[in-house]
Motif scaffolding. Structure first.
Motif, PDB file in Angstrom:
ATOM      1  N   UNK A 188       0.819  -1.208   0.000  1.00 51.39           N
ATOM      2  CA  UNK A 188       0.000   0.000   0.000  1.00 51.39           C
ATOM      3  C   UNK A 188       0.860   1.270   0.000  1.00 51.39           C
ATOM      4  N   UNK A 189       1.971   1.250   0.669  1.00 50.01           N
ATOM      5  CA  UNK A 189       2.790   2.468   0.751  1.00 50.01           C
ATOM      6  C   UNK A 189       3.380   2.883  -0.592  1.00 50.01           C
ATOM      7  N   UNK A 190       3.332   1.987  -1.606  1.00 49.45           N
ATOM      8  CA  UNK A 190       3.840   2.326  -2.931  1.00 49.45           C
ATOM      9  C   UNK A 190       2.726   2.506  -3.964  1.00 49.45           C
ATOM     10  N   UNK A 191       1.463   2.443  -3.565  1.00 48.27           N
ATOM     11  CA  UNK A 191       0.357   2.553  -4.520  1.00 48.27           C
ATOM     12  C   UNK A 191       0.294   3.906  -5.214  1.00 48.27           C
ATOM     13  N   UNK A 192       0.895   4.931  -4.629  1.00 45.55           N
ATOM     14  CA  UNK A 192       0.871   6.244  -5.266  1.00 45.55           C
ATOM     15  C   UNK A 192       1.483   6.193  -6.670  1.00 45.55           C
ATOM     16  N   UNK A 193       2.301   5.188  -6.947  1.00 46.06           N
ATOM     17  CA  UNK A 193       2.958   5.063  -8.247  1.00 46.06           C
ATOM     18  C   UNK A 193       2.033   4.492  -9.320  1.00 46.06           C
ATOM     19  N   UNK A 194       0.949   3.850  -8.927  1.00 45.36           N
ATOM     20  CA  UNK A 194       0.109   3.143  -9.889  1.00 45.36           C
ATOM     21  C   UNK A 194      -0.483   4.071 -10.949  1.00 45.36           C
ATOM     22  N   UNK A 195      -0.913   5.276 -10.560  1.00 45.04           N
ATOM     23  CA  UNK A 195      -1.495   6.194 -11.546  1.00 45.04           C
ATOM     24  C   UNK A 195      -0.506   6.489 -12.666  1.00 45.04           C
ATOM     25  N   UNK A 196       0.722   6.751 -12.299  1.00 45.44           N
ATOM     26  CA  UNK A 196       1.738   7.049 -13.308  1.00 45.44           C
ATOM     27  C   UNK A 196       2.041   5.813 -14.158  1.00 45.44           C
ATOM     28  N   UNK A 197       2.141   4.667 -13.537  1.00 50.02           N
ATOM     29  CA  UNK A 197       2.414   3.441 -14.283  1.00 50.02           C
ATOM     30  C   UNK A 197       1.277   3.093 -15.237  1.00 50.02           C
ATOM     31  N   UNK A 198       0.053   3.424 -14.871  1.00 49.78           N
ATOM     32  CA  UNK A 198      -1.107   3.082 -15.708  1.00 49.78           C
ATOM     33  C   UNK A 198      -1.219   3.979 -16.939  1.00 49.78           C
ATOM     34  N   UNK A 199      -0.552   5.105 -16.922  1.00 46.89           N
ATOM     35  CA  UNK A 199      -0.630   6.035 -18.062  1.00 46.89           C
ATOM     36  C   UNK A 199      -0.143   5.345 -19.336  1.00 46.89           C
ATOM     37  N   UNK A 200      -1.000   5.271 -20.339  1.00 39.32           N
ATOM     38  CA  UNK A 200      -0.647   4.671 -21.626  1.00 39.32           C
ATOM     39  C   UNK A 200      -0.826   3.166 -21.706  1.00 39.32           C
ATOM     40  N   UNK A 201      -1.227   2.536 -20.618  1.00 35.96           N
ATOM     41  CA  UNK A 201      -1.428   1.075 -20.639  1.00 35.96           C
ATOM     42  C   UNK A 201      -2.737   0.739 -21.343  1.00 35.96           C
ATOM     43  N   UNK A 202      -2.727  -0.347 -22.123  1.00 35.46           N
ATOM     44  CA  UNK A 202      -3.954  -0.811 -22.777  1.00 35.46           C
ATOM     45  C   UNK A 202      -4.741  -1.770 -21.899  1.00 35.46           C
ATOM     46  N   UNK A 203      -4.065  -2.417 -20.956  1.00 35.47           N
ATOM     47  CA  UNK A 203      -4.752  -3.374 -20.107  1.00 35.47           C
ATOM     48  C   UNK A 203      -3.847  -3.837 -18.982  1.00 35.47           C
ATOM     49  N   UNK A 204      -4.401  -4.735 -18.159  1.00 35.42           N
ATOM     50  CA  UNK A 204      -3.657  -5.191 -16.988  1.00 35.42           C
ATOM     51  C   UNK A 204      -3.992  -6.629 -16.650  1.00 35.42           C
ATOM     52  N   UNK A 205      -3.065  -7.247 -15.961  1.00 39.47           N
ATOM     53  CA  UNK A 205      -3.258  -8.543 -15.328  1.00 39.47           C
ATOM     54  C   UNK A 205      -3.278  -8.285 -13.833  1.00 39.47           C
ATOM     55  N   UNK A 206      -4.335  -8.721 -13.169  1.00 38.69           N
ATOM     56  CA  UNK A 206      -4.367  -8.689 -11.708  1.00 38.69           C
ATOM     57  C   UNK A 206      -4.055 -10.097 -11.243  1.00 38.69           C
ATOM     58  N   UNK A 207      -2.899 -10.272 -10.612  1.00 39.34           N
ATOM     59  CA  UNK A 207      -2.553 -11.583 -10.065  1.00 39.34           C
ATOM     60  C   UNK A 207      -3.206 -11.736  -8.703  1.00 39.34           C
ATOM     61  N   UNK A 208      -3.717 -12.937  -8.469  1.00 39.60           N
ATOM     62  CA  UNK A 208      -4.399 -13.223  -7.210  1.00 39.60           C
ATOM     63  C   UNK A 208      -3.796 -14.461  -6.564  1.00 39.60           C
ATOM     64  N   UNK A 209      -3.805 -14.484  -5.262  1.00 41.58           N
ATOM     65  CA  UNK A 209      -3.333 -15.607  -4.449  1.00 41.58           C
ATOM     66  C   UNK A 209      -4.517 -16.054  -3.603  1.00 41.58           C
ATOM     67  N   UNK A 210      -4.976 -17.288  -3.777  1.00 41.60           N
ATOM     68  CA  UNK A 210      -6.179 -17.737  -3.062  1.00 41.60           C
ATOM     69  C   UNK A 210      -5.975 -17.811  -1.559  1.00 41.60           C
ATOM     70  N   UNK A 211      -4.743 -17.805  -1.090  1.00 44.06           N
ATOM     71  CA  UNK A 211      -4.485 -17.810   0.352  1.00 44.06           C
ATOM     72  C   UNK A 211      -4.757 -16.433   0.954  1.00 44.06           C
ATOM     73  N   UNK A 212      -4.715 -15.399   0.109  1.00 45.28           N
ATOM     74  CA  UNK A 212      -4.895 -14.020   0.559  1.00 45.28           C
ATOM     75  C   UNK A 212      -5.653 -13.250  -0.524  1.00 45.28           C
ATOM     76  N   UNK A 213      -6.821 -13.755  -0.876  1.00 45.85           N
ATOM     77  CA  UNK A 213      -7.582 -13.181  -1.979  1.00 45.85           C
ATOM     78  C   UNK A 213      -7.947 -11.719  -1.745  1.00 45.85           C
ATOM     79  N   UNK A 214      -8.107 -11.332  -0.492  1.00 42.09           N
ATOM     80  CA  UNK A 214      -8.464  -9.946  -0.188  1.00 42.09           C
ATOM     81  C   UNK A 214      -7.393  -8.949  -0.631  1.00 42.09           C
ATOM     82  N   UNK A 215      -6.148  -9.419  -0.825  1.00 41.93           N
ATOM     83  CA  UNK A 215      -5.096  -8.512  -1.286  1.00 41.93           C
ATOM     84  C   UNK A 215      -5.287  -8.110  -2.749  1.00 41.93           C
TER      85      UNK A 215
END
Length: 194
Positions: free
Chosen positions: A90-117
């Motif tokens: 969470x402390x690095x999420x501020x970077x996501x807006x900049x990283x998302x600029x120009x992206x066409x799509x994304x993969x959200x990786x999930x871990x079933x042991x900690x799905x809430x993450x």
């Protein structure tokens, strides 16, 4: 999407984000598929992260991404994917807006042991209207749930693909990226309809 297929709706260079919670395998997936030595900005976890980073279920984790992971995969002469792995804490999420600029799509990786993450990444892309797929990284000894069960747990729209993978292995990781490209093409207007 077969590697010999190229659709002009995607363009020739496609920026893809690989996101998800802390320790879900983003660095691993980028490294598994990249044809170049991936750029990694990993640092050793220190005592300073105790109480800040949730290490439950991650006893063997010793490093963390503090900026981005970067890799590249050429699908054919006309299509190159540039992969940007986001930091998970969470402390690095501020970077996501900049990283998302120009992206066409994304993969959200999930871990079933900690799905809430996975919720913050799903929420981020839903609110920005950036198409994404969910890759369920099948960790050893983790509970295995069906795509339908994961979809329900994450409260995903039926149109969002959910695919199981092993982020350590090139072909399953490439399959997640192919699923994302197919999802992007399904959402893109046909040639001549723009």
């Amino acid at each position: 999407m077969a590697s010999e297929d190229c659709d002009p709706r995607l363009g020739s260079a496609v920026k893809i984000l690989v996101a998800g919670g802390f320790g879900v395998g983003k660095t691993t997936l980028v490294g598994a598929v990249s044809e170049i030595r991936p750029l990694r900005t990993e640092e050793v976890l220190s005592d300073l992260s105790s109480g800040v980073d949730d290490l439950d279920g991650l006893a063997d984790k010793t490093t963390t991404t503090v900026a981005i992971d970067f890799g590249r995969i050429t699908l054919n002469a006309d299509l190159v994917l540039y992969l940007f792995g986001t930091p998970g804490q969470q402390r690095f999420w501020f970077m996501w807006d900049e990283l998302a600029r120009g992206a066409l799509g994304a993969v959200v990786l999930a871990d079933t042991r900690r799905l809430d993450s996975s919720f913050p990444a799903v929420d981020f892309f839903e609110h920005r209207g950036l198409p994404f797929v969910v890759g369920v990284n099948c960790f050893d000894n983790a509970p295995l749930y069906s795509a339908r069960e994961v979809r329900e747990a994450l409260d995903l729209d039926d149109r969002i693909p959910v695919i199981h993978c092993d982020a350590r292995r090139r072909e399953p990781a490439k399959n997640v990226l192919s699923t994302l490209l197919e999802h992007l093409l399904e959402r893109a207007p046909a040639a001549g309809q723009r």
